[in-house]
Write an enzyme that holds these catalytic residues in place. Structure first.
Site, PDB file in Angstrom:
ATOM      1  N   ILE A 193      -7.638   0.609   9.679  1.00 17.28           N
ATOM      2  CA  ILE A 193      -7.809   1.512  10.580  1.00 17.28           C
ATOM      3  C   ILE A 193      -8.001   0.990  11.889  1.00 17.28           C
ATOM      4  O   ILE A 193      -7.414   1.423  13.180  1.00 17.28           O
ATOM      5  CB  ILE A 193      -9.391   2.137  10.405  1.00 17.28           C
ATOM      6  CG1 ILE A 193      -9.161   2.903   9.120  1.00 17.28           C
ATOM      7  CG2 ILE A 193     -10.204   2.752  11.516  1.00 17.28           C
ATOM      8  CD1 ILE A 193     -10.598   3.478   8.423  1.00 17.28           C
ATOM      9  N   ASN A 202     -11.298   6.360   3.017  1.00 19.05           N
ATOM     10  CA  ASN A 202     -11.282   6.329   1.875  1.00 19.05           C
ATOM     11  C   ASN A 202     -12.260   5.178   1.035  1.00 19.05           C
ATOM     12  O   ASN A 202     -13.110   5.343   0.773  1.00 19.05           O
ATOM     13  CB  ASN A 202      -9.673   5.959   1.461  1.00 19.05           C
ATOM     14  CG  ASN A 202      -8.876   6.907   1.979  1.00 19.05           C
ATOM     15  OD1 ASN A 202      -9.297   8.319   1.944  1.00 19.05           O
ATOM     16  ND2 ASN A 202      -7.605   6.769   2.470  1.00 19.05           N
ATOM     17  N   GLU A 217      -0.187  -2.532  -6.746  1.00 20.78           N
ATOM     18  CA  GLU A 217      -1.255  -1.337  -7.550  1.00 20.78           C
ATOM     19  C   GLU A 217      -0.448  -0.096  -7.987  1.00 20.78           C
ATOM     20  O   GLU A 217      -0.723   0.398  -8.946  1.00 20.78           O
ATOM     21  CB  GLU A 217      -2.266  -0.917  -6.191  1.00 20.78           C
ATOM     22  CG  GLU A 217      -3.613  -1.440  -6.490  1.00 20.78           C
ATOM     23  CD  GLU A 217      -4.465  -0.908  -5.218  1.00 20.78           C
ATOM     24  OE1 GLU A 217      -5.246  -1.855  -4.882  1.00 20.78           O
ATOM     25  OE2 GLU A 217      -4.416   0.096  -4.977  1.00 20.78           O
ATOM     26  N   GLY A 233       0.864  -1.164  -0.048  1.00 27.85           N
ATOM     27  CA  GLY A 233      -0.065  -0.029   0.052  1.00 27.85           C
ATOM     28  C   GLY A 233       1.070   1.438   0.095  1.00 27.85           C
ATOM     29  O   GLY A 233       2.059   1.069  -0.016  1.00 27.85           O
ATOM     30  N   VAL A 234       0.307   2.414   0.087  1.00 29.44           N
ATOM     31  CA  VAL A 234       1.010   3.556   0.228  1.00 29.44           C
ATOM     32  C   VAL A 234       1.133   4.137   1.645  1.00 29.44           C
ATOM     33  O   VAL A 234       0.488   3.455   2.428  1.00 29.44           O
ATOM     34  CB  VAL A 234       0.334   4.524  -0.775  1.00 29.44           C
ATOM     35  CG1 VAL A 234       0.543   4.267  -2.214  1.00 29.44           C
ATOM     36  CG2 VAL A 234      -1.238   4.842  -0.623  1.00 29.44           C
ATOM     37  N   GLY A 235       1.931   5.361   1.676  1.00 28.63           N
ATOM     38  CA  GLY A 235       1.894   6.009   2.985  1.00 28.63           C
ATOM     39  C   GLY A 235       3.447   5.760   3.516  1.00 28.63           C
ATOM     40  O   GLY A 235       4.041   4.907   2.936  1.00 28.63           O
ATOM     41  N   ASN A 236       3.597   6.201   4.607  1.00 29.76           N
ATOM     42  CA  ASN A 236       4.885   6.334   5.305  1.00 29.76           C
ATOM     43  C   ASN A 236       5.428   4.909   5.828  1.00 29.76           C
ATOM     44  O   ASN A 236       6.548   4.604   5.819  1.00 29.76           O
ATOM     45  CB  ASN A 236       5.369   7.413   6.311  1.00 29.76           C
ATOM     46  CG  ASN A 236       4.473   7.465   7.620  1.00 29.76           C
ATOM     47  OD1 ASN A 236       3.901   6.616   7.734  1.00 29.76           O
ATOM     48  ND2 ASN A 236       5.060   8.305   8.268  1.00 29.76           N
ATOM     49  N   LYS A 252      -4.372   9.260  17.184  1.00 32.87           N
ATOM     50  CA  LYS A 252      -5.090  10.469  17.842  1.00 32.87           C
ATOM     51  C   LYS A 252      -4.241  10.678  19.104  1.00 32.87           C
ATOM     52  O   LYS A 252      -4.983  10.697  20.245  1.00 32.87           O
ATOM     53  CB  LYS A 252      -6.497  10.206  17.844  1.00 32.87           C
ATOM     54  CG  LYS A 252      -7.463  10.149  16.684  1.00 32.87           C
ATOM     55  CD  LYS A 252      -7.779  11.650  16.198  1.00 32.87           C
ATOM     56  CE  LYS A 252      -8.339  11.750  14.942  1.00 32.87           C
ATOM     57  NZ  LYS A 252      -8.574  12.753  14.146  1.00 32.87           N
ATOM     58  N   GLY A 259      -7.861  -1.953  -3.133  1.00 34.52           N
ATOM     59  CA  GLY A 259      -7.462  -3.288  -3.949  1.00 34.52           C
ATOM     60  C   GLY A 259      -7.058  -4.178  -2.590  1.00 34.52           C
ATOM     61  O   GLY A 259      -6.453  -5.305  -2.863  1.00 34.52           O
TER      62      GLY A 259
END
Lengths: 504, 504
Positions: B364, B384, B294, B269-272, B408, B388
């Site tokens: 999440i 979101n 993807e 997946g994407v992100g840091n 949070k 995929g």
């Protein structure tokens, strides 16, 4: 005199009693048994093993096993071993009532799996070694190859993976089963996997027999015992109503050009609703149909007899005693219209998506958004298992779930505010049918689905409460993509546990 | 002077302004736009369309559209159209904050789909007709074929299915993209589907360009605008800790012989966190790796530069501005190590299972049994979409989900008693990783999973409350396969909504 089914001279020396064979299985080991939906499971070695376990327990000796199968078996296997408290860990599916009770009392660990994934995961290695395979076959050929029985399941994998093999040769099984099976030997672990060359349910891509290294065969037990063929309860009005809605849907889709006139390969769960649908198809307008499914049940024989079903591909039979008699009496005619395959092939996502199966599965409950619980009553108590429903539902051309709108004489609503456990996410539930009606959920957002499910599928006794929940959720939910009231979402289940009814 | 990218003389007469092109789109129709993870989306026609919609609304005229894309787009598309209240129905994925807010206020219907299924479902017909395709390309060849842009997504299907086609020819896109794409034209509806002939991520099975009937092209708009390339936030300590656990797991699996030394094709997946893992692999012991995924993000470029990644197959780029510059500056070198494909191929279950992808996705929340919520905050508010993740998680060789153990500032625990929404059932969640540790859940029953997840993955601040919940559930649950306390199962979420924290 009965002619032996052991055609291989060199293997005859391995014949022994079930007790002797069972004595070769050690406590703490993993046993891979044959069996799928009550057919083709070993009938005598597990019983002898259960007796041995009880005797050891009586002496104060621990004796428990890890038991793998194809899917559900019979009382002589799961029932006897569970009763003897002989199963420490069980995969991938169970429907035996004694084993179920043990699981739900927390006395047996149960890993409920997608049935297509059992064989590949056994090869991956993380499930641990397979010590012994106990596999029913219907005969042994002179070259030592094995004629499969009334189910294929994971037998190829058990025979290949196990350190030692115990065979039950069951002469009750029809000798004409020979040639009906298609055992694909082209699987591999990545990076060596290749396309599976099957493009229609009729295709034969493998061999008719299992290979088995004779050096691994430590025991052969000859048996003459029927499968657990349960009497078949006639479809009731609710089942006929569900079948009626579905047949109307199929005709509508054909008329719209969204399904071919011969439909697409049918996958059907077992039970009287599934049989009602199959029986309905006997009188329907669709010709030259096929099935690509897990099990061949009574209704499939009717469809073959009607000339409307060209081919049924599955991994096992699941027949009533009457239907088993019908099949056995007329095997010569039926066998050209049936293929039994390993469950990793009958349930393979690649093939289900390619063929475009029409999947029809049952459920325990669906929520207003169409998330489906197939396994856990009130969210925690396992009924059977997910089985192949996830393999089919996610990859089907149309994924249909069907259920009576209530259970327990109306005390349980099959449509609830929120599923207490989720096996099939709303994306994988495209059509929901009850006797009340059919909701075509394809292409709808969650809120659109909720309105349709409440109006179309819920029982009128529960419809106002569901509509009220949804209306209030629309006002008070944290977000409005899939509105929910967290304090109430599972309250219907809690009320059932406390009062015996979901009714307020 | 800039050389035109429109190499086909007969199509030059279709060149017009974005405003004129947007005027060809009627209210109430369905528009299929290009765009996947913020790349390759049309930049000017949607903006002009949004202006037109606002003008119509100001005059009191209704104007709303059904909008289909590949996945997420950019502010010029989803943001502008949502702001103009121009989207009635949206599929299959959104990450735009304005559109998200509209959805969560109940002002836009959103059908959140498995990304592999969008194109086949569009062909099935139940989504309705596609009136207009608006597709960004990087050029038009003399024969009228179209050079794809920085994402492929569903563009082939939009171009084939739409009644009319509007093209944006974006000269900002690197001209050397030509030849990098692999557009497979072998898909069909059942019963005409055949095996997809791809056996490794490097395989090319299609064409480098899109075909498009020139008679359908009603407008061509020339643009020169960058993709929505967002600055990249450096991985923090939590991300590095997660990456560290994962790299240790991979080494362990290779040592056990359960993964090849070059691993298996990576999906990320994407992100840091994903980037931290990819960066970690730069210094890891694995050579000759591949990715079948993807999106190609920053970390993939690093891996290619290191010589450790042989090939990255994806459907889109998702790069920071710096990485986009790096790619564009050195496209000649990178392009032989990258293939962009239609999303129905990049995400196809047949191919993911065949290749044996190692899937790494975010979440999440996960519950103590390993059911994963990827989409709905507190069960109802969409973040979101499933994207995929379901395509990969169910079919992966190892399906990994990773997350910080809290969100949070510690007020939300990523591990909860029961997931408030389920996108990935526990069967599809095989490894769960937080900065606290990695839980290898493969082959474990629900109760075994719960103990491991609580001990290994939960944040110490929440661990006692989770253990307490599980212990009490073991005593008081209706059934003990997946013990639950229905009155409490969602109480952590309710507490967060009421108090701003899940802490008791």
């Amino acid at each position: 005199m009965v002619r032996t089914r052991i055609g291989c001279d060199s293997l005859r020396s391995k014949v022994m009693s079930a007790q002797d064979a069972a004595s070769l299985i050690k406590s703490g080991t993993t046993v891979g048994m044959s069996g799928f939906t009550g057919s083709g499971y070993p009938k005598t070695v597990p019983l002898a093993l259960a007796a041995r376990i009880e005797a050891e327990h009586a002496k104060g000796n621990p004796f428990r096993l890890r038991v793998w199968t194809g899917a559900s078996t019979g009382p002589e296997l799961d029932g006897a071993l569970a009763k003897a408290d002989g199963i420490e860990f069980r995969l991938p599916y169970n429907s035996d009532p004694i084993a179920r009770e043990k699981i739900n009392r927390g006395e047996m660990e149960y890993f409920d799996m997608h049935l297509s994934q059992v064989a590949p995961m056994a090869w991956q290695g993380f499930l641990g070694p397979l010590d012994t395979a106990v596999v029913e076959v219907s005969g042994i050929l002179p070259d030592g190859s094995l004629i499969p029985s009334s189910s294929v399941g994971n037998n190829k994998t058990w025979l290949d993976r196990a350190d030692k093999v115990i065979l039950e040769v069951n002469r009750w099984q029809n000798s004409q089963l020979e040639g009906m099976h298609d055992i694909y030997y082209g699987t591999a672990l990545p990076p060596h996997r290749v396309p599976i060359p099957l493009v229609k349910p009729d295709d034969r891509i493998g061999e008719t027999v299992f290979r088995c290294d004779p050096a691994k065969i430590v025991a052969i037990v000859e048996t003459d015992a029927p499968d657990r063929n349960l009497p078949f309860s006639k479809p009731d009005d609710v089942a006929h109503a569900i079948a009626g809605h579905l047949l109307e849907f199929y005709s509508h889709e054909v008329a719209k050009g969204r399904l071919p006139a011969s439909l697409l390969p049918i996958q059907s769960g077992v039970g009287n609703i599934a049989n009602a649908v199959l029986t309905g198809l006997v009188d329907g307008p669709f010709e030259n149909m096929t099935a690509y499914t897990e099990v061949i049940q009574d209704g499939m024989l009717d469809l073959i007899d009607s000339g409307k079903l060209r081919m049924a591909s599955a991994t096992a039979f699941s027949l009533s005693p009457d239907a088993a008699d019908r099949l056995n009496t007329d095997m010569g005619r039926y066998r050209d219209k049936m293929i039994l395959r390993p469950q990793e092939i009958s349930n393979h996502p690649e093939l289900i998506r390619r063929l475009g199966c029409i999947a029809m599965n049952g459920l325990i409950e669906a929520d207003i958004y169409g998330n489906v619980n197939s396994t856990h009553i009130m969210g925690s108590r396992i009924q059977n298992g997910i089985g192949g429903s996830g393999d089919f539902a996610r990859n089907a051309y149309v994924s249909i779930f069907m259920t009576p709108s209530t259970a327990k004489g109306g005390k349980i609503s099959a449509i609830v505010p929120q599923a207490s456990h989720v096996d099939h996410i709303n994306q994988d539930v495209q059509v929901l049918v009850t006797e009340q009606g059919l909701a075509d959920l394809r292409g709808l957002s969650p809120k659109q689905r909720a309105r349709l499910i409440i109006e179309t599928c819920a029982h009128p006794d529960y419809r106002p409460a569901l509509a009220d929940y949804f209306d209030r959720a629309l006002k008070h939910s944290y977000g409005l993509q899939s509105p929910s009231l967290l304090n109430e979402a599972l309250s219907w289940h809690q009320r059932y546990i406390e009062t015996g009814s979901m009714r307020a």
